[in-house]
Each structure stands twice: as structure tokens, then as C-alpha cells.
Design a protein around this motif. Structure first.
Motif, PDB file in Angstrom:
ATOM      1  N   SER A  50       0.825  -1.200   0.000  1.00 58.15           N
ATOM      2  CA  SER A  50       0.000   0.000   0.000  1.00 58.15           C
ATOM      3  C   SER A  50       0.857   1.247   0.000  1.00 58.15           C
ATOM      4  CB  SER A  50      -0.891  -0.017   1.238  1.00 58.15           C
ATOM      5  OG  SER A  50      -1.648   1.164   1.314  1.00 58.15           O
ATOM      6  N   GLY A  51       0.428   2.232  -0.793  1.00 55.92           N
ATOM      7  CA  GLY A  51       1.057   3.540  -0.770  1.00 55.92           C
ATOM      8  C   GLY A  51       2.277   3.635  -1.658  1.00 55.92           C
ATOM      9  N   GLN A  52       2.508   4.831  -2.189  1.00 52.27           N
ATOM     10  CA  GLN A  52       3.708   5.088  -2.968  1.00 52.27           C
ATOM     11  C   GLN A  52       4.089   6.546  -2.803  1.00 52.27           C
ATOM     12  OE1 GLN A  52       1.669   6.027  -7.330  1.00 52.27           O
ATOM     13  NE2 GLN A  52       3.160   4.420  -7.181  1.00 52.27           N
ATOM     14  N   LEU A  53       5.380   6.804  -2.689  1.00 52.33           N
ATOM     15  CA  LEU A  53       5.857   8.176  -2.622  1.00 52.33           C
ATOM     16  C   LEU A  53       5.839   8.788  -4.012  1.00 52.33           C
ATOM     17  CD1 LEU A  53       7.401  10.198  -0.505  1.00 52.33           C
ATOM     18  CD2 LEU A  53       9.249   9.818  -2.147  1.00 52.33           C
ATOM     19  N   ARG A  54       5.319  10.003  -4.075  1.00 57.61           N
ATOM     20  CA  ARG A  54       5.406  10.814  -5.290  1.00 57.61           C
ATOM     21  C   ARG A  54       5.932  12.165  -4.850  1.00 57.61           C
ATOM     22  NH1 ARG A  54      -0.682   9.755  -7.697  1.00 57.61           N
ATOM     23  NH2 ARG A  54      -0.538   7.476  -7.949  1.00 57.61           N
ATOM     24  N   GLY A  55       7.234  12.307  -4.879  1.00 57.29           N
ATOM     25  CA  GLY A  55       7.861  13.470  -4.277  1.00 57.29           C
ATOM     26  C   GLY A  55       8.476  14.408  -5.282  1.00 57.29           C
ATOM     27  N   VAL A  56       8.712  15.636  -4.832  1.00 58.15           N
ATOM     28  CA  VAL A  56       9.433  16.622  -5.633  1.00 58.15           C
ATOM     29  C   VAL A  56      10.385  17.378  -4.710  1.00 58.15           C
ATOM     30  CG1 VAL A  56       7.588  18.357  -5.383  1.00 58.15           C
ATOM     31  CG2 VAL A  56       9.259  18.572  -7.236  1.00 58.15           C
ATOM     32  N   TRP A  57      11.632  17.520  -5.158  1.00 56.35           N
ATOM     33  CA  TRP A  57      12.601  18.317  -4.421  1.00 56.35           C
ATOM     34  C   TRP A  57      12.397  19.794  -4.718  1.00 56.35           C
ATOM     35  CZ3 TRP A  57      14.905  13.593  -6.312  1.00 56.35           C
ATOM     36  CH2 TRP A  57      15.485  12.784  -5.321  1.00 56.35           C
ATOM     37  N   VAL A  58      12.525  20.605  -3.677  1.00 59.73           N
ATOM     38  CA  VAL A  58      12.506  22.058  -3.825  1.00 59.73           C
ATOM     39  C   VAL A  58      13.856  22.563  -3.339  1.00 59.73           C
ATOM     40  CG1 VAL A  58      11.353  24.217  -3.244  1.00 59.73           C
ATOM     41  CG2 VAL A  58      10.019  22.101  -3.411  1.00 59.73           C
ATOM     42  N   LEU A  93       1.051  14.575  -6.814  1.00 58.00           N
ATOM     43  CA  LEU A  93       2.175  14.195  -5.971  1.00 58.00           C
ATOM     44  C   LEU A  93       1.710  14.218  -4.519  1.00 58.00           C
ATOM     45  CD1 LEU A  93       4.994  16.301  -7.714  1.00 58.00           C
ATOM     46  CD2 LEU A  93       4.126  14.028  -8.307  1.00 58.00           C
ATOM     47  N   ASN A  94       2.537  13.683  -3.634  1.00 58.32           N
ATOM     48  CA  ASN A  94       2.104  13.647  -2.237  1.00 58.32           C
ATOM     49  C   ASN A  94       3.186  14.028  -1.232  1.00 58.32           C
ATOM     50  OD1 ASN A  94       3.685  11.276  -2.117  1.00 58.32           O
ATOM     51  ND2 ASN A  94       1.897   9.958  -2.484  1.00 58.32           N
ATOM     52  N   ALA A  95       4.351  14.446  -1.702  1.00 58.60           N
ATOM     53  CA  ALA A  95       5.419  14.837  -0.782  1.00 58.60           C
ATOM     54  C   ALA A  95       6.283  15.913  -1.417  1.00 58.60           C
ATOM     55  CB  ALA A  95       6.281  13.627  -0.405  1.00 58.60           C
ATOM     56  N   VAL A  96       6.677  16.878  -0.591  1.00 61.53           N
ATOM     57  CA  VAL A  96       7.578  17.942  -1.015  1.00 61.53           C
ATOM     58  C   VAL A  96       8.830  17.858  -0.146  1.00 61.53           C
ATOM     59  CG1 VAL A  96       7.915  20.430  -1.154  1.00 61.53           C
ATOM     60  CG2 VAL A  96       5.722  19.433  -1.810  1.00 61.53           C
ATOM     61  N   ILE A  97       9.986  17.790  -0.790  1.00 62.16           N
ATOM     62  CA  ILE A  97      11.266  17.680  -0.097  1.00 62.16           C
ATOM     63  C   ILE A  97      11.911  19.064  -0.155  1.00 62.16           C
ATOM     64  CG2 ILE A  97      13.452  16.440   0.031  1.00 62.16           C
ATOM     65  CD1 ILE A  97      12.049  14.222  -1.704  1.00 62.16           C
ATOM     66  N   PHE A  98      11.771  19.811   0.924  1.00 66.42           N
ATOM     67  CA  PHE A  98      12.031  21.250   0.961  1.00 66.42           C
ATOM     68  C   PHE A  98      13.387  21.512   1.613  1.00 66.42           C
ATOM     69  CE2 PHE A  98      10.627  25.443   3.103  1.00 66.42           C
ATOM     70  CZ  PHE A  98      10.977  26.209   1.988  1.00 66.42           C
ATOM     71  N   GLN A  99      14.302  22.125   0.863  1.00 69.04           N
ATOM     72  CA  GLN A  99      15.659  22.365   1.359  1.00 69.04           C
ATOM     73  C   GLN A  99      15.656  23.549   2.332  1.00 69.04           C
ATOM     74  OE1 GLN A  99      18.680  23.597  -1.529  1.00 69.04           O
ATOM     75  NE2 GLN A  99      20.120  22.179  -0.594  1.00 69.04           N
ATOM     76  N   VAL A 100      15.915  23.239   3.606  1.00 65.32           N
ATOM     77  CA  VAL A 100      15.786  24.251   4.655  1.00 65.32           C
ATOM     78  C   VAL A 100      17.119  24.623   5.294  1.00 65.32           C
ATOM     79  CG1 VAL A 100      13.418  23.571   5.144  1.00 65.32           C
ATOM     80  CG2 VAL A 100      15.283  22.533   6.458  1.00 65.32           C
ATOM     81  N   ARG A 101      18.187  23.922   4.923  1.00 65.54           N
ATOM     82  CA  ARG A 101      19.534  24.247   5.427  1.00 65.54           C
ATOM     83  C   ARG A 101      20.496  24.084   4.260  1.00 65.54           C
ATOM     84  NH1 ARG A 101      23.995  21.563   8.055  1.00 65.54           N
ATOM     85  NH2 ARG A 101      24.871  22.814   9.760  1.00 65.54           N
ATOM     86  N   PRO A 102      20.503  25.045   3.338  1.00 64.78           N
ATOM     87  CA  PRO A 102      21.280  24.858   2.109  1.00 64.78           C
ATOM     88  C   PRO A 102      22.784  24.995   2.288  1.00 64.78           C
ATOM     89  CG  PRO A 102      20.082  26.939   2.055  1.00 64.78           C
ATOM     90  CD  PRO A 102      19.611  26.209   3.268  1.00 64.78           C
ATOM     91  N   THR A 103      23.253  25.965   3.084  1.00 56.48           N
ATOM     92  CA  THR A 103      24.691  26.173   3.276  1.00 56.48           C
ATOM     93  C   THR A 103      24.965  26.581   4.720  1.00 56.48           C
ATOM     94  OG1 THR A 103      24.447  28.449   2.447  1.00 56.48           O
ATOM     95  CG2 THR A 103      25.217  26.793   0.876  1.00 56.48           C
TER      96      THR A 103
END
Length: 424
Positions: A50-58, A93-103
Motif C-alpha cells: 500500500s502507498g507510494q511516494l510521489r515526491g518533488v525536491w525544492v 504528488l504527495n510529498a515535497v522535499i524542501f531544502q531548509v539548510r542549504p549552506t
């Protein structure tokens, strides 16, 4: 995540018979099987989980995906962020991968590190709002997971410490920093650095109900020809128990992964920990357990990241290898690496997702396969034949929005015709 210049990109490619087979019309059938995110059976009668990740990197580093440039008004930054979330919903999609500590900075009010300059153009300057807090709230309102993406060791994409905020820990602790390849990094070999990095990350986990903590492919930096990562002093002090420097470096990264996982569990039970490494652990010519590839970079040897061990030992909840090559690519064939990773994940509780190179689709500098709008859809068709694959993540949000040749639209039409729950 933005390093895409290994020798693989300069190798010849060939589209195999498997590519032709998949192109022959299997995409819609596989899409129908996978689209609903519920238990289904394939043609062989095997049960799909059951279930599948559908993610996008930001990606926020260098304003890659968001915000479009530094110094925008608060209202404009918020509008751009919610547009990314709305587009994710539109594409089911169902997930957002949000970059919160870039440098080694922060997109939330952190007591450990300064505000990121991607927001205002000046590191340390408060933007007047809380991007991570807003992103978590707005994602959840839309039914999306929010995976907070942290880069552990990158300090700056330059070598001038005076360009950092006066309060930056790298300026207060210059002995923590190694300059290499025109950039600055925290030294992974120092225990105090590892503790600090974990503390900075866990501050966000304490404050916000993030669904996951996410690391990308940067541990020790990618090799730069003719340069040496100078960690002699740390190795002399802490490396005596190890057979060589490489083993010591791998142990440093192992400790970061194990300790971060344990601290996440203690701080916010239910929040997962995932890592998205470079797609090749080791070539089989280097290690018989490796993949049948000829990659110019191997994470075990070059980044000192034993990604296979992390899966087999279940130190992490999910792994999302960046398999950023087309089906038939001679040096690192997508059709070779997906089954290799599926076998690594088989029998473990660690979930396997596949990182997909949407950014390559329609790029004239890429091989011919990437000029075909159906290439990515074929990837999902192929991956659907391996039950260990529990989803995909696409790099990156800006490319989802522009969708140069309609590759993402093809994925949605073929595979994402109905919403799906993320796997748990």
C-alpha cells in the motif's frame, strides 16, 4: 544534489532492447496498477504494498527553485511557495522535499545558524516570516507530506569567510572548516562538528511537525582533481583505531547517520529519516557486491558514505538513490541500477524510492534519450516491476513547473491518474 558532473555524463550511451520493450506500450498498464496507491495485484498475482511516494525536491541553494531570487517581498515569497505546493497537488504528488539548510544556514529562526541569504540577499537578515513553519502548515493543509531537507556539511559555495554573517559558526570556529574545490565545508572528522550539525537539524525537528528529515548526496565532498581534503590534524587525533583514512571517514559518516536517526526518534517519534545518495554505491569491478556499472564516482570510496550498509542495517527509514541516467546508458544503466537497489532493500524495513532526473528531460546537452518525453514514464514502468520500489521523487520543482518537453505531464498521465497515499 546539484553536483551532476561525474565522468558518467561524458560516456557513450546506448538504448538497450529493454528500453525498446518498455517503450512498446507498457506505461499505461503499469500506471493503472500503481496509480491508486492501494493494495493491487500485478499480472503475475504478486501483491503490491500500500502507498507510494510521489515526491518533488525544492532546492533553495543559489535560489535554484525557490524563491526565484533573493529580496522578494514576503507576499511574493509566500505566493511562489504555495504555487509549488499547488502544482504538486495538481500533478497528484504527495510529498515535497524542501531544502531548509542549504549552506549551514537556516530557513527558520534557528538559534544555531543565521538566516539564509537566499531569502533576503544578506545572510543573517531576518526575512519577516517563517518559511519552514509556513511550508509545513501549507503542505499539510493540501494533504502533502513535508520532508525537511538538510545539507550536513556544506558551509559556503565560496572560500571567503568574511562573506559569511558575523555570527556564523564557521567564523567563530574557523578550525571546523576545510576549504576544498573552491568551497568551504565543515570537517566531518571532528566530533564537535557532528554534534553541532545534529543540534542544528534537531532544532527544526523539535519546532515543526515535519514528516521526514532528508539528507541528499553530499557527505565528504565530491572529488576535485588535483586537490586534497585537508583533514590531517583530525585524522591524527581521532583516526588511530582505523586501518586507513578512508575507513575512518566512513565511520564519521556512519556516526552522523546513526546518531541523527536516534535523535529524531527521541525528539519526534513518527518522523522518518531518509537519504538520497548518488546512485552508485560501488562498481562491481571494485566490489563483487556492487552494481554492473562503470561510474566515475562511487559513494563508498569517494564520498565515504556506505549507503548499502545504512539500508541493510535499517539505520534509515527510506533511501532514494539518485538514478539520474537513462535506460540504456552504458556506464550506469537505469535498468541495471533499479534492480540492484531493489535487491539491496529486499528483506529490510528500509523503503526504496527512486530519484528521477526530470531536470535532464529536454536539455539539449543531454543524450538523445532525454529528448524523448516518454523516457521518464518508461522509468516508472520498469520500476513498477520491482515490488521493493515504493515510489519516486523528481528533481526538481522548477522543472516540474516548466516541464520543457512534457515529460512530467506524461508521467502524470501514465502513472498518476489517481491520488495516492505516501507509504508508511
Amino acid at each position: 544534489m546539484l553536483h551532476r558532473r561525474s565522468r558518467l555524463s561524458r560516456r557513450a550511451f546506448a538504448v538497450t532492447a529493454l528500453s525498446a520493450l518498455v517503450a512498446g506500450g507498457g506505461a499505461m498498464a503499469a500506471g493503472a496498477a500503481m496509480a491508486g496507491g492501494s493494495d493491487t495485484s500485478d499480472d503475475s498475482g504478486r501483491r503490491k504494498a500500500s502507498g507510494q511516494l510521489r515526491g518533488v525536491w525544492v532546492a533553495t541553494v543559489t535560489n535554484r527553485d525557490w524563491p526565484s531570487k533573493p529580496g522578494l517581498t514576503v507576499d511574493r515569497q509566500k505566493a511562489e511557495l504555495t504555487a509549488i505546493l499547488d502544482r504538486a497537488v495538481e500533478d497528484r504528488l504527495n510529498a515535497v522535499i524542501f531544502q531548509v539548510r542549504p549552506t549551514a544556514d537556516a530557513l527558520w529562526p534557528s538559534p544555531y545558524e543565521p538566516w539564509s541569504d537566499v531569502l533576503t540577499g544578506t545572510q543573517g537578515k531576518a526575512p519577516g516570516w517563517d518559511p519552514l513553519g509556513t511550508a509545513v502548515k501549507e503542505a499539510h493543509v493540501r494533504g502533502l507530506e513535508l520532508h525537511a531537507w538538510f545539507n550536513p556539511y556544506r558551509v559556503a559555495n565560496h572560500t571567503d569567510p568574511t562573506k559569511l554573517a558575523a555570527s556564523h559558526p564557521a567564523r567563530r570556529h574557523p578550525d571546523w572548516v576545510v576549504t576544498y574545490g573552491g568551497k568551504m565545508y565543515y570537517n566531518p572528522g571532528l566530533p564537535q562538528v557532528r554534534t553541532f550539525v545534529e543540534d542544528a537539524i534537531l532544532d527544526a525537528v523539535r519546532k515543526y511537525p515535519v514528516d521526514a528529515v532528508h539528507f541528499d548526496d553530499y557527505f565528504y565532498p565530491y572529488p576535485v582533481a588535483g586537490q586534497t581534503f585537508d583533514d590531517d590534524e583530525a585524522y591524527d587525533r581521532y583516526g588511530g583505531a582505523f586501518s586507513d583514512r578512508a575507513a575512518w571517514r566512513r565511520d564519521n559518516i556512519d556516526k552522523l547517520v546513526r546518531e541523527t536517526a536516534a535523535r529524531i526518534r527521541r525528539t519526534r517519534p513518527g518522523t522518518r529519516f531518509g537519504i538520497s545518495p548518488f546512485g552508485v554505491w560501488r562498481n562491481s569491478t571494485t566490489d563483487s557486491r556492487g552494481s554492473d556499472t562503470r561510474a566515475g564516482v562511487q559513494t563508498y570510496d569517494d564520498l565515504h558514505a556506505d549507503t548499502r550498509k545504512w539500508v541493510r542495517e535499517h539505520w534509515i527509514d527510506y533511501i532514494c538513490p539518485q538514478i539520474y541516467w537513462n535506460i540504456g546508458f552504458a556506464a550506469a544503466d537505469y535498468a541495471t541500477l533499479v534492480p540492484w537497489w531493489a535487491e539491496v532493500a529486499k528483506g529490510t524495513p528500509t523503503q526504496l524510492y527512486i530519484g528521477e532526473a526530470l531536470y535532464k528531460a529536454g536539455d539539449p546537452a543531454q543524450p538523445a534519450a532525454w529528448q524523448d518525453p516518454a523516457e521518464l514514464s518508461r522509468h516508472l514502468t520498469l520500476a513498477a516491476t520491482y515490488p521493493q520500489v515504493r515510489g519516486h521523487a523528481f528533481f526538481a520543482a522548477g522543472d516540474v513547473a516548466t516541464d520543457r518537453i512534457g515529460a512530467m505531464a506524461r508521467v502524470v498521465a501514465d502513472h498518476y491518474r489517481r491520488p495516492a497515499r505516501p507509504p508508511r
